[in-house]
Motif scaffolding. Structure first.
Motif, PDB file in Angstrom:
ATOM      1  N   THR A  71      22.144  38.083  16.294  1.00  0.00           N
ATOM      2  CA  THR A  71      20.896  38.842  16.353  1.00  0.00           C
ATOM      3  C   THR A  71      20.547  39.225  17.786  1.00  0.00           C
ATOM      4  O   THR A  71      20.015  40.311  18.035  1.00  0.00           O
ATOM      5  CB  THR A  71      19.745  38.026  15.735  1.00  0.00           C
ATOM      6  OG1 THR A  71      20.057  37.745  14.371  1.00  0.00           O
ATOM      7  CG2 THR A  71      18.439  38.791  15.793  1.00  0.00           C
ATOM      8  N   THR A  72      20.846  38.350  18.743  1.00  0.00           N
ATOM      9  CA  THR A  72      20.567  38.635  20.146  1.00  0.00           C
ATOM     10  C   THR A  72      21.347  39.857  20.622  1.00  0.00           C
ATOM     11  O   THR A  72      20.808  40.742  21.306  1.00  0.00           O
ATOM     12  CB  THR A  72      20.910  37.417  21.018  1.00  0.00           C
ATOM     13  OG1 THR A  72      20.117  36.296  20.599  1.00  0.00           O
ATOM     14  CG2 THR A  72      20.647  37.696  22.491  1.00  0.00           C
ATOM     15  N   THR A 113      22.548  42.223  18.681  1.00  0.00           N
ATOM     16  CA  THR A 113      22.019  43.365  17.937  1.00  0.00           C
ATOM     17  C   THR A 113      20.719  43.875  18.556  1.00  0.00           C
ATOM     18  O   THR A 113      20.496  45.087  18.651  1.00  0.00           O
ATOM     19  CB  THR A 113      21.770  42.966  16.466  1.00  0.00           C
ATOM     20  OG1 THR A 113      23.000  42.534  15.890  1.00  0.00           O
ATOM     21  CG2 THR A 113      21.229  44.134  15.667  1.00  0.00           C
ATOM     22  N   GLN A 114      19.854  42.961  18.983  1.00  0.00           N
ATOM     23  CA  GLN A 114      18.594  43.365  19.601  1.00  0.00           C
ATOM     24  C   GLN A 114      18.835  44.171  20.880  1.00  0.00           C
ATOM     25  O   GLN A 114      18.133  45.156  21.135  1.00  0.00           O
ATOM     26  CB  GLN A 114      17.752  42.132  19.926  1.00  0.00           C
ATOM     27  CG  GLN A 114      17.078  41.518  18.717  1.00  0.00           C
ATOM     28  CD  GLN A 114      16.234  40.305  19.085  1.00  0.00           C
ATOM     29  OE1 GLN A 114      16.603  39.532  19.974  1.00  0.00           O
ATOM     30  NE2 GLN A 114      15.120  40.130  18.410  1.00  0.00           N
ATOM     31  N   GLN A 139      12.638  45.253   8.617  1.00  0.00           N
ATOM     32  CA  GLN A 139      12.858  43.949   9.250  1.00  0.00           C
ATOM     33  C   GLN A 139      11.947  42.896   8.646  1.00  0.00           C
ATOM     34  O   GLN A 139      12.369  41.758   8.379  1.00  0.00           O
ATOM     35  CB  GLN A 139      12.604  44.056  10.753  1.00  0.00           C
ATOM     36  CG  GLN A 139      12.831  42.731  11.494  1.00  0.00           C
ATOM     37  CD  GLN A 139      12.486  42.831  12.959  1.00  0.00           C
ATOM     38  OE1 GLN A 139      11.893  43.808  13.409  1.00  0.00           O
ATOM     39  NE2 GLN A 139      12.845  41.820  13.712  1.00  0.00           N
ATOM     40  N   SER A 166      22.280  32.286  13.109  1.00  0.00           N
ATOM     41  CA  SER A 166      22.051  33.734  13.050  1.00  0.00           C
ATOM     42  C   SER A 166      21.487  34.290  14.350  1.00  0.00           C
ATOM     43  O   SER A 166      21.468  35.511  14.547  1.00  0.00           O
ATOM     44  CB  SER A 166      21.082  34.063  11.902  1.00  0.00           C
ATOM     45  OG  SER A 166      19.785  33.577  12.187  1.00  0.00           O
ATOM     46  N   SER A 181      14.105  37.495  22.146  1.00  0.00           N
ATOM     47  CA  SER A 181      13.239  38.605  21.713  1.00  0.00           C
ATOM     48  C   SER A 181      12.209  38.933  22.789  1.00  0.00           C
ATOM     49  O   SER A 181      11.922  40.110  23.055  1.00  0.00           O
ATOM     50  CB  SER A 181      12.530  38.244  20.406  1.00  0.00           C
ATOM     51  OG  SER A 181      13.455  38.090  19.352  1.00  0.00           O
ATOM     52  N   SER A 188      22.553  38.925   9.374  1.00  0.00           N
ATOM     53  CA  SER A 188      22.668  38.966  10.832  1.00  0.00           C
ATOM     54  C   SER A 188      24.039  39.467  11.270  1.00  0.00           C
ATOM     55  O   SER A 188      24.160  40.257  12.215  1.00  0.00           O
ATOM     56  CB  SER A 188      22.408  37.577  11.427  1.00  0.00           C
ATOM     57  OG  SER A 188      21.107  37.138  11.123  1.00  0.00           O
ATOM     58  N   THR A 231      13.316  39.590   6.535  1.00  0.00           N
ATOM     59  CA  THR A 231      13.107  38.220   7.012  1.00  0.00           C
ATOM     60  C   THR A 231      12.194  37.422   6.084  1.00  0.00           C
ATOM     61  O   THR A 231      12.439  36.247   5.816  1.00  0.00           O
ATOM     62  CB  THR A 231      12.507  38.229   8.430  1.00  0.00           C
ATOM     63  OG1 THR A 231      11.324  39.039   8.442  1.00  0.00           O
ATOM     64  CG2 THR A 231      13.497  38.791   9.435  1.00  0.00           C
ATOM     65  N   GLN A 280      14.437  32.045  18.292  1.00  0.00           N
ATOM     66  CA  GLN A 280      14.733  33.478  18.336  1.00  0.00           C
ATOM     67  C   GLN A 280      13.765  34.217  19.261  1.00  0.00           C
ATOM     68  O   GLN A 280      14.106  35.266  19.832  1.00  0.00           O
ATOM     69  CB  GLN A 280      14.657  34.071  16.929  1.00  0.00           C
ATOM     70  CG  GLN A 280      14.962  35.560  16.853  1.00  0.00           C
ATOM     71  CD  GLN A 280      16.383  35.878  17.275  1.00  0.00           C
ATOM     72  OE1 GLN A 280      17.326  35.516  16.589  1.00  0.00           O
ATOM     73  NE2 GLN A 280      16.544  36.560  18.401  1.00  0.00           N
ATOM     74  N   ILE A 335      20.898  45.439   8.023  1.00  0.00           N
ATOM     75  CA  ILE A 335      20.466  44.035   8.023  1.00  0.00           C
ATOM     76  C   ILE A 335      19.644  43.724   6.781  1.00  0.00           C
ATOM     77  O   ILE A 335      19.919  42.767   6.046  1.00  0.00           O
ATOM     78  CB  ILE A 335      19.642  43.729   9.289  1.00  0.00           C
ATOM     79  CG1 ILE A 335      20.504  43.858  10.550  1.00  0.00           C
ATOM     80  CG2 ILE A 335      19.047  42.320   9.210  1.00  0.00           C
ATOM     81  CD1 ILE A 335      19.712  43.754  11.836  1.00  0.00           C
TER      82      ILE A 335
END
Length: 226
Positions: free
Chosen positions: A116-117, A119-120, A7, A112, A45, A170, A11, A41, A142
């Motif tokens: 991503t939210t 996916t988290q 990750q 993105s 998170s 993403s 990023t 983000q 990713i």
């Protein structure tokens, strides 16, 4: 630690790629846009960081709780996300006039956040079940896709290519997480997700083009409608 390492590479490599292919000025513009997107983000998170020990300790109802967390995460971030997209030029102008033209870069990076939210949320559920291979698969999908497109799109399109590479990663992560949801039997209500995104988007467009209300109206009306 392997998914975490991937990750970080996925990023942070964008800034390095822009610096290497385009130079320090372009890298600075990209970094500012990325830093702003990272602040937004952090909203979902932070929610999932709190949610992880809760769902890990549950004996039953993990999937229902995960779906609720994804829904809440999207509801919290979507109105703020729309505001930052609509007023990206204004936000970047605080850093100087040289940064205003990076509004498209910021918009792409902000876009993105929604995939991503989701996916988290799936990632947290896989962690809670202790199925680390799913976490690794999502992380690899990713990061490898971002690395590949950083190295191919950045030389061609500069910071625009780097931001596109980030966004592509993403969505690749979202695709892999949806495969994981099938393995975990996690059901996502896409009509509900669409409404969560559509409500602030519609309010934002109306407010922006009619010149009425503004950010505060988008926030208040979005949460009232939610």
């Amino acid at each position: 630690w392997i998914p975490s390492m991937l990750q970080i590479i996925g990023t942070q490599l964008g800034v390095i790629a822009v610096y290497g292919f385009q130079g320090p000025l372009q890298a600075g513009v990209y970094y500012i846009s990325y830093a702003i997107a990272s602040v937004i983000q952090a909203i979902p998170s932070s929610l999932f960081n709190v949610f992880f020990p809760i769902v890990s300790g549950m004996e039953d109802g993990r999937k229902r709780a995960t779906w609720k967390a994804i829904r809440v995460g999207l509801a919290l971030v979507s109105p703020i996300l729309i505001i930052f997209i609509l007023y990206s030029k204004v936000i970047l102008s605080f850093f100087g006039s040289d940064y205003e033209e990076a509004y498209l870069i910021l918009t792409i990076l902000l876009a993105s956040i929604l995939p991503t939210t989701i996916t988290q949320g799936v990632n947290v559920l896989a962690y809670a079940y202790g199925i680390y291979k799913f976490v690794l698969i999502i992380g690899i999908s990713i990061s490898l896709s971002r690395i590949f497109f950083y190295l191919t799109l950045t030389p061609l399109f500069g910071i625009l290519g780097a931001s596109e590479a980030f966004l592509i990663g993403s969505f690749v992560g979202l695709a892999s997480s949806l495969l994981v949801t099938r393995k975990l039997s996690l059901k996502l209500n896409w009509m509900n997700i669409s409404l969560i995104i559509l409500i602030p988007s519609s309010l934002g467009l109306i407010s922006y083009y009619l010149g009425i209300g503004g950010a505060l109206i988008i926030l208040i009306l979005s949460f009232l409608l939610y």
